[in-house]
Design a protein around this motif. Structure first.
Motif, short mmCIF file in Angstrom:
data_model
loop_
_atom_site.label_atom_id
_atom_site.label_comp_id
_atom_site.label_asym_id
_atom_site.label_seq_id
_atom_site.Cartn_x
_atom_site.Cartn_y
_atom_site.Cartn_z
N ARG A 1 0.82 -1.22 0.00
CA ARG A 1 0.00 0.00 0.00
C ARG A 1 0.86 1.27 0.00
O ARG A 1 0.36 2.33 -0.35
CB ARG A 1 -0.93 0.00 1.21
CG ARG A 1 -2.02 -1.08 1.12
CD ARG A 1 -2.73 -1.22 2.44
NE ARG A 1 -3.42 0.01 2.79
CZ ARG A 1 -4.69 0.25 2.49
NH1 ARG A 1 -5.40 -0.65 1.86
NH2 ARG A 1 -5.24 1.40 2.80
N ASN A 50 1.57 2.75 -3.85
CA ASN A 50 0.70 3.74 -4.52
C ASN A 50 0.10 4.72 -3.49
O ASN A 50 -0.94 5.31 -3.71
CB ASN A 50 -0.39 3.07 -5.36
CG ASN A 50 -1.42 2.36 -4.52
OD1 ASN A 50 -1.19 2.10 -3.34
ND2 ASN A 50 -2.54 2.06 -5.12
N MET A 107 -1.52 4.40 -0.79
CA MET A 107 -2.84 4.17 -0.20
C MET A 107 -2.78 4.37 1.31
O MET A 107 -3.79 4.54 1.97
CB MET A 107 -3.35 2.76 -0.52
CG MET A 107 -3.94 2.62 -1.91
SD MET A 107 -5.31 3.72 -2.25
CE MET A 107 -6.68 2.71 -1.72
N VAL A 110 -3.23 11.21 -7.10
CA VAL A 110 -4.19 10.85 -8.15
C VAL A 110 -3.44 10.37 -9.39
O VAL A 110 -3.78 9.35 -9.98
CB VAL A 110 -5.11 12.05 -8.47
CG1 VAL A 110 -5.90 11.80 -9.73
CG2 VAL A 110 -6.03 12.33 -7.29
N ARG A 134 -1.75 7.00 -8.64
CA ARG A 134 -2.65 5.84 -8.61
C ARG A 134 -3.19 5.51 -9.99
O ARG A 134 -3.67 4.40 -10.23
CB ARG A 134 -3.80 6.09 -7.62
CG ARG A 134 -3.31 6.01 -6.19
CD ARG A 134 -4.38 6.33 -5.21
NE ARG A 134 -3.78 6.70 -3.93
CZ ARG A 134 -4.26 7.63 -3.13
NH1 ARG A 134 -5.35 8.30 -3.47
NH2 ARG A 134 -3.67 7.90 -2.00
N ALA A 135 -3.14 6.48 -10.89
CA ALA A 135 -3.50 6.17 -12.27
C ALA A 135 -2.40 5.32 -12.90
O ALA A 135 -2.65 4.49 -13.76
CB ALA A 135 -3.71 7.45 -13.06
N VAL A 192 -0.27 3.41 -10.98
CA VAL A 192 -0.12 2.20 -10.18
C VAL A 192 -1.51 1.75 -9.74
O VAL A 192 -2.08 2.27 -8.78
CB VAL A 192 0.77 2.45 -8.95
CG1 VAL A 192 0.98 1.17 -8.18
CG2 VAL A 192 2.08 3.07 -9.36
N GLY A 193 -2.08 0.82 -10.45
CA GLY A 193 -3.43 0.36 -10.12
C GLY A 193 -3.41 -0.61 -8.96
O GLY A 193 -2.35 -1.12 -8.57
N MET A 194 -4.60 -0.87 -8.40
CA MET A 194 -4.63 -1.76 -7.24
C MET A 194 -5.86 -2.64 -7.27
O MET A 194 -6.95 -2.22 -7.64
CB MET A 194 -4.61 -0.92 -5.97
CG MET A 194 -4.47 -1.77 -4.73
SD MET A 194 -3.66 -0.86 -3.40
CE MET A 194 -3.37 -2.15 -2.24
N PHE A 199 -7.90 -5.36 -4.68
CA PHE A 199 -7.95 -5.64 -3.24
C PHE A 199 -8.33 -7.09 -2.96
O PHE A 199 -8.74 -7.84 -3.85
CB PHE A 199 -8.94 -4.69 -2.56
CG PHE A 199 -8.53 -3.25 -2.69
CD1 PHE A 199 -7.76 -2.64 -1.70
CD2 PHE A 199 -8.90 -2.50 -3.81
CE1 PHE A 199 -7.37 -1.33 -1.83
CE2 PHE A 199 -8.51 -1.18 -3.94
CZ PHE A 199 -7.75 -0.60 -2.95
N GLY A 245 -12.73 4.83 -14.40
CA GLY A 245 -11.35 5.33 -14.39
C GLY A 245 -11.04 6.17 -15.62
O GLY A 245 -10.68 7.34 -15.50
N ARG A 301 -11.15 -3.12 -14.32
CA ARG A 301 -11.28 -1.71 -13.93
C ARG A 301 -9.90 -1.09 -13.74
O ARG A 301 -9.66 0.05 -14.13
CB ARG A 301 -12.09 -1.64 -12.64
CG ARG A 301 -12.35 -0.25 -12.16
CD ARG A 301 -13.25 -0.27 -10.95
NE ARG A 301 -12.55 -0.83 -9.78
CZ ARG A 301 -13.15 -1.15 -8.64
NH1 ARG A 301 -14.47 -0.99 -8.52
NH2 ARG A 301 -12.48 -1.63 -7.63
#
Lengths: 277, 578
Positions: free
Chosen positions: A73, A76, A78, A106, A109-110, A112-114, A116, A133, A186
């Motif tokens: 986490r 990116n 988080m 922002v 995170r675009a 580095v996607g995540m 869960f 997205g 996504r």
């Protein structure tokens, strides 16, 4: 050239320049130095330094509470959303400092996607889930391009054939495995460079797990994947690199084969042979 | 197996007890629900039955001749002149036409007492709007007085008419009538009334005994004096009654006894004494041709059991409205005035329109202040504000504000909005602001609870694809929290809808005879709101306001149900599963 097309082009460039499977040498995608994370007074991670190659699957293994998810986490940012979390040390993606004041989370995170642990599709339609997205980042100029992005993403996630005729149904109506693939679609839709997966299969049955693992292997072609997993078998199956964490420290890191067949550290050996954990 | 047996035994031993506890709990729940439903039914039932009388009213339609000299005093037909006309005189003339034999100030006052003069103002409006009516005869419909209305509905007076078929000669001289029958037709009534009076004498005698007995026991000289005086008064009454009941004496009827009326056609006589063992009687003429005398065989006996002293409508007024009803001029119809009129001192003219519009305007202000501010504050506190000492302090204060008695908010409104800001008092704008203050904590608390209930995975999902915090909140968290926020807001607003106390402080309990303008300017018109209107009516002396209070409560309840229906509709619309 639209942003989407640029990104498409960028993706192919990345593939050519960064990934050299033949030579067996990798370009470093994510490099960290001395990453330490505190939750309030409690230290969750102490001084992790690691270099993660591009266009490979790297898995983080280790017993519960060893800090692997925390580390994931941090990549990116988080952890920013957790009030009392403090991250120090340096995390570089393509040589750029992630924790830099100038880096907008922002944008990060675009890139580095995540994905869960629990599938968490938005309570919207399947289409909207994937389109969200690209829409907020303005990746599509019109409806047709957006449709194209949605279709490509769903195809890459191996979900297109199953949902093509019911894109307007809620994402939450899918099965657990499908939901997780939707979430991956996504993440892919914004065309990230790195995809972080936090125990992506822990809530799924073996069949769905196999499907996701296949998908991870396919995605490796274009993306750098980092996976936290509790299943050593899974780590062995899908990843090229493996890192073993224990009590907030990185104990051992190397090619998966080596870690599993010839671990250097006693703790690693104990863990993979099931003696503790 | 052998190891399991003792465990099973232990479980089995406690099992009946556990089942009993479960059944007991279910029984409690069922009892509570049954009681709640019962009380609700009782409440709604009693309000419904009480309010029924307010939804209909007796209305009188009279042909009114608008004489030019009456309604147009200057004779030029201008609006100023028409506004100075005496329309009530026209109404009075129309009423006198119905009873040409009524003379004398007292009798006329009784006649004009069956409606209130304010009705003439509507006639004025009609004429001013249409000056061509001057000099013509129009049919004007207006409500009769609340007392007459209640009488015709059978709510205030118990009476009966008995048709007789016996020879009766009536001789009228001035205001006095002599009646003579060949048989003792009046005897049964006289005997029954004697019995009633004898019972009353007995009751007074018993009361006197009791008072004397108490007087003997008390040691307080003042109290003894009072009790003795009471006994003396009762004894005097007994004496008076016995005097009137003395055998052979003329039987006299007073206002404390039921009224006995003899009716032959349009001649109506109230008996004042019955003599000759029920063959002869004298009486007061209530309505008749002055000169009329003669003999009739078909007549009727009209016994009004409620004594004149205990009712608000006189014998003569009863005769007037009953005759008007028989002539088809009085009709019982839906009481539209209840919804088209604002408040009035005359119950038959009082309506909820003013309070209804006031309530709507007030709620508009409350909604537009409390909901956006409350939801905004909740979003900021829950999603963006840092968790520190200051936000915790704010949080504690908001929670406390929700428990502050509502009248305190009224004081705040008085001190700040009226005294410091100088806003006009008694207006929906001010009321709405005060109620918004009162509602805000409820809205904030429930909205925060709704936001908290949204799973964090949705926020993470949004942030994970690169949404900013604001985007995550507005695109994903807010839609999911919307139903909960709506529910909380509606609860707060419904509370505000039924609130009276804070409005007392800012002058919204004033008597407002004009409905506020149902538009933008209405926000600063003096007005009242439904709960306050209910409060005002419930404290009014006139009996007819009782039914109107119940009717107003019903209107408020309907308003609440509508409000909640909208809330449920909106909630359903925005509800999404995850």
């Amino acid at each position: 050239m639209t942003a989407y097309e640029k990104l498409q082009a960028g993706a192919s460039v990345r593939q050519e320049t960064l990934y050299h499977p033949v030579e067996g040498s990798y370009t470093t995608k994510v490099a960290t130095k001395n990453v330490t994370v505190h939750y309030g007074d409690k230290s969750a991670l102490n001084g992790v330094s690691i270099e993660i190659p591009a266009c490979t699957v790297t898995s983080f293994i280790g017993p519960s509470g060893c800090g692997k998810s925390t580390f994931l986490r941090s990549i990116n940012r988080m952890n920013d959303t957790i009030d009392n979390a403090r991250v120090s040390g340096s995390i570089l993606i393509d040589g750029e400092e992630v924790n830099d004041r100038n880096v907008d989370p922002v944008v990060l995170r675009a890139r580095v996607g995540m994905v869960f642990q629990k599938p968490n599709p938005f309570p919207k339609t399947i289409y909207e889930n994937v389109a969200y997205g690209p829409r907020i980042h303005g990746l599509a100029a019109d409806k047709d391009q957006l449709d194209a992005i949605v279709e490509t993403s769903l195809r890459k996630a191996g979900l297109w054939d199953e949902v093509a005729d019911r894109l307007d149904q809620p994402g939450t109506s899918l099965s657990g495995g499908q939901q997780q693939r939707l979430v991956i679609a996504r993440a892919i839709a914004v065309n990230p460079e790195v995809i972080l997966m936090d125990e992506p299969c822990s809530a799924l049955d073996p069949i769905a797990t196999a499907r996701i693992e296949e998908l991870i292997d396919e995605l490796r072609e274009n993306y750098t994947l980092i996976i936290v997993t509790h299943s050593m078998a899974q780590a062995a199956r899908v990843s090229q690199m493996t890192a073993f964490f224990h009590l907030g420290s990185l104990v051992e890191y190397g090619p998966t084969e080596e870690i599993f067949t010839n671990p250097r550290d006693q703790r690693t050996q104990d863990y993979i042979t099931g003696r503790f954990g | 197996m052998s190891k399991l047996a003792p465990i099973r035994d232990a479980v089995m031993e406690r099992l009946p007890q556990r089942h009993r506890a479960e059944q007991r709990f279910q029984a409690y729940g069922l009892t509570a629900i049954t009681l709640a439903v019962l009380f609700l039914t009782l409440l709604v039932g009693s309000i419904l039955t009480q309010s029924l009388a307010a939804f209909t009213a007796h209305r009188l339609t009279l042909p009114v001749t608008l004489e030019r000299e009456l309604v147009d005093p200057r004779g030029d037909g201008s609006e100023a002149s028409l506004r100075r006309g005496s329309y009530n005189a026209a109404l009075q003339a129309a009423l006198r036409d119905q009873f040409p034999t009524v003379h004398g100030v007292g009798e006329l006052r009784e006649l004009f007492g069956i409606y209130s003069a304010i009705n003439a103002s509507r006639l004025l409006t009609d004429v001013v709007n249409n000056p061509d009516l001057v000099g013509q005869s129009v049919d004007f419909e207006f409500p009769i007085s609340d007392d007459a209305d209640r009488y015709l509905k059978g709510a205030s007076v118990s009476e009966r008419q008995i048709d007789m078929n016996a020879s009766l000669s009536i001789e009228i001289a001035g205001n006095v009538a002599r009646l003579e029958a060949q048989e003792a037709v009046l005897a049964p009534f006289a005997d029954r009334l004697r019995q009633v009076m004898a019972d009353r004498a007995n009751r007074y005698a018993a009361a006197a005994e009791a008072a004397l007995a108490s007087a003997r026991q008390t040691i307080d000289p003042d109290e003894r004096e009072i009790l003795e005086a009471e006994a003396q008064r009762a004894q005097m009454r007994v004496q008076q009654l016995n005097e009137r009941l003395r055998p052979g004496a003329d039987f006299l009827l007073g206002p404390r006894e039921p009224s006995l009326l003899v009716r032959a056609g349009d001649t109506i006589v109230r008996l004042t004494s019955i003599t000759s063992g029920g063959r002869e009687a004298t009486g007061e003429v209530l309505l008749a041709d002055q000169a009329w005398s003669g003999s009739v065989t078909r007549w009727s006996f009209w016994e009004i059991e409620t004594p004149a002293a205990t009712r608000l409508i006189t014998d003569r007024q009863m005769v007037f409205v009953r005759l008007l009803e028989e002539r088809g001029l009085v009709r019982n119809a839906f009481n539209a005035l209840l919804f088209t009129n604002a408040d009035s001192r005359e119950p038959e003219l009082a309506g909820v329109r003013g309070a209804l519009i006031g309530t709507i305007l007030t709620m508009v202000i409350t909604i537009f202040l409390a909901v956006p501010v409350g939801v905004g504050a909740a979003i900021y506190l829950e999603e963006f504000a840092p968790r520190n000492r200051l936000t915790r302090l704010i949080e504690v204060n908001i929670n406390n504000l929700a428990a502050v008695p509502s009248i305190v908010f009224g004081l705040l409104g008085l001190a700040v909005f009226i005294n410091a800001f100088g806003l006009p008092r008694s207006t929906p704008l001010l009321g709405g602001m005060v109620l918004a203050l009162m509602t805000l904590p409820t809205v904030i608390i429930s909205s925060r609870a709704a936001l908290k209930a949204v799973p964090p995975s949705i926020r993470e999902a949004a942030l994970g694809v690169g949404a900013s915090r604001t985007q995550a909140v507005f695109h994903h968290v807010l839609p999911l929290a919307m139903p909960g926020m709506l529910t909380g807001s509606i609860i707060g607003l419904a509370q505000a809808l039924g609130e009276t106390a804070p409005l007392l402080m800012i002058g919204m309990v004033a008597f407002v005879a004009d409905a506020p303008n149902f538009g933008f300017t209405g926000f600063t018109d003096p007005s009242t709101v439904m709960p306050v209107q209910i409060f005002i009516w419930s404290t009014s002396a006139e009996r007819a306001f009782e039914a109107r209070t119940a009717a107003a409560i019903l209107v408020l309840l309907v308003l609440m149900v509508l409000f909640n229906a909208v809330a449920i509709y909106l909630r359903r619309k925005y509800e999404r599963r995850w």
